[in-house]
Scaffold this active site. Structure first.
Site: not given
Length: 323
Positions: A105, A122, A180, A200
């Site tokens: 991200h 996150e 991740h 992605r």
């Protein structure tokens, strides 16, 4: 005259995903006719996916309406000055029947410039994991852009990724810029900034029903990587009962584990809303105005204006989140 605030529950927003499964329905009792439920968005202010209240006098109102009506009473004074009528966190449960794409991200700066969005820092709390289930977090060696791109182009990316075998209670902090993926067989709770921006980089050569591969974002991703990150993503935390055991604290949220085995009085001195995510058991949350049960797989928002409340349980584990 506005109605007084109380512990608020929202209707889960369930998402069909190519990699999703049945656990959110069978283990967390989410009501859905979708076949591959990958995500349950518990509290969301993402455009087009705004949470709706399902309890009490405010039933039927959206989170957006609550923010416009209650402002700092809901968020806290300092947060309302920063975020205005925008809720800063997105709370999810995720069930990966298959491996998620390998992804990362962008940070706030990149996300604002490219997508008019927050970045996406996150954290994950593993609620259930099948035997030998993995998470992918970071690389298994020191990394450079050149080495990464060589493995990406040679389709040998998995050779340089770090695979961690996981079990219930394992906790990970996923900073922006860190590669991740959630592995098959893992169900977890995710706390993140309000953002739906994901880059992605590899999707296991998967195709959908029409034979199409999902879009990759490698041109965008290469600038978003932080190749110099230390391997500090595993979170160790105390497990003292009936007290808040801090797990993660960053500029975007602070999360603690609260293992409740009696009745405890909570005093909100943070000028912030609090969110409770029940990851085990059930508990009763009582304020002067109202009481609300919370059981495994449910989430409750305590508005900032509520300064004292009581949580009672014989055995419940709650993730306690504030900003």
């Amino acid at each position: 005259m506005t109605k007084q605030l109380y512990p608020i529950k929202f209707k889960p927003i369930l998402k069909d995903k190519i990699w999703g499964g049945e656990k959110l329905k069978t283990l967390l009792h989410k009501d859905s006719k979708l076949s591959n439920v990958g995500e349950s968005w518990e509290i969301s202010d993402v455009e087009g996916d705004t949470s709706i209240v399902i309890n009490g006098d405010l039933k039927g109102q959206s989170l957006k309406q609550l923010l416009e009506t209650y402002k700092a009473e809901l968020l806290g004074e300092r947060h309302y000055k920063v975020f205005g009528n925008k809720f800063p966190l997105l709370i999810k449960f995720i069930d990966a029947k298959e491996d998620l794409s390998i992804q990362l991200h962008p940070n706030d700066e990149l996300a604002a410039k490219r997508h008019n969005s927050f970045g996406k820092t996150e954290m994950w709390y593993v609620m259930q994991a099948d035997e030998d289930a993995n998470l992918i977090v970071g690389f298994n060696q020191e990394m450079t852009p050149e080495t990464y791109l060589k493995h990406l182009n040679d389709k040998t990316l998995t050779e340089i990724l770090n695979f961690d075998k996981v079990k219930t209670g394992d906790t990970y902090f996923i900073e922006v810029g860190r590669v991740h993926a959630i592995g098959a067989g893992v169900m977890l709770a995710e706390i993140q900034q309000t953002s739906d921006i994901t880059y992605r980089v590899y999707d296991w050569d998967r195709v959908d029903d029409q034979g199409n591969e999902r879009e990759l974002h490698n041109d965008l991703a290469i600038d978003a990587f932080d190749f110099d990150m230390p391997d500090n993503f595993r979170v160790d935390y105390q497990k003292t009962e009936n007290t808040s055991n801090q797990m993660v604290s960053c500029p975007y949220f602070t999360t603690s584990m609260l293992h409740v085995t009696e009745s405890i009085l909570k005093l909100n001195t943070k000028d912030s809303f609090f969110i409770y995510i029940c990851v085990e058991g059930e508990a009763l949350i009582e304020t002067e105005l109202a009481s609300e049960f919370i059981k495994q797989g449910e989430t409750v928002l305590i508005p900032a204006a509520i300064k004292t409340y009581k949580i009672t349980s014989s055995n419940a584990k709650l993730l306690e989140v504030y900003v």
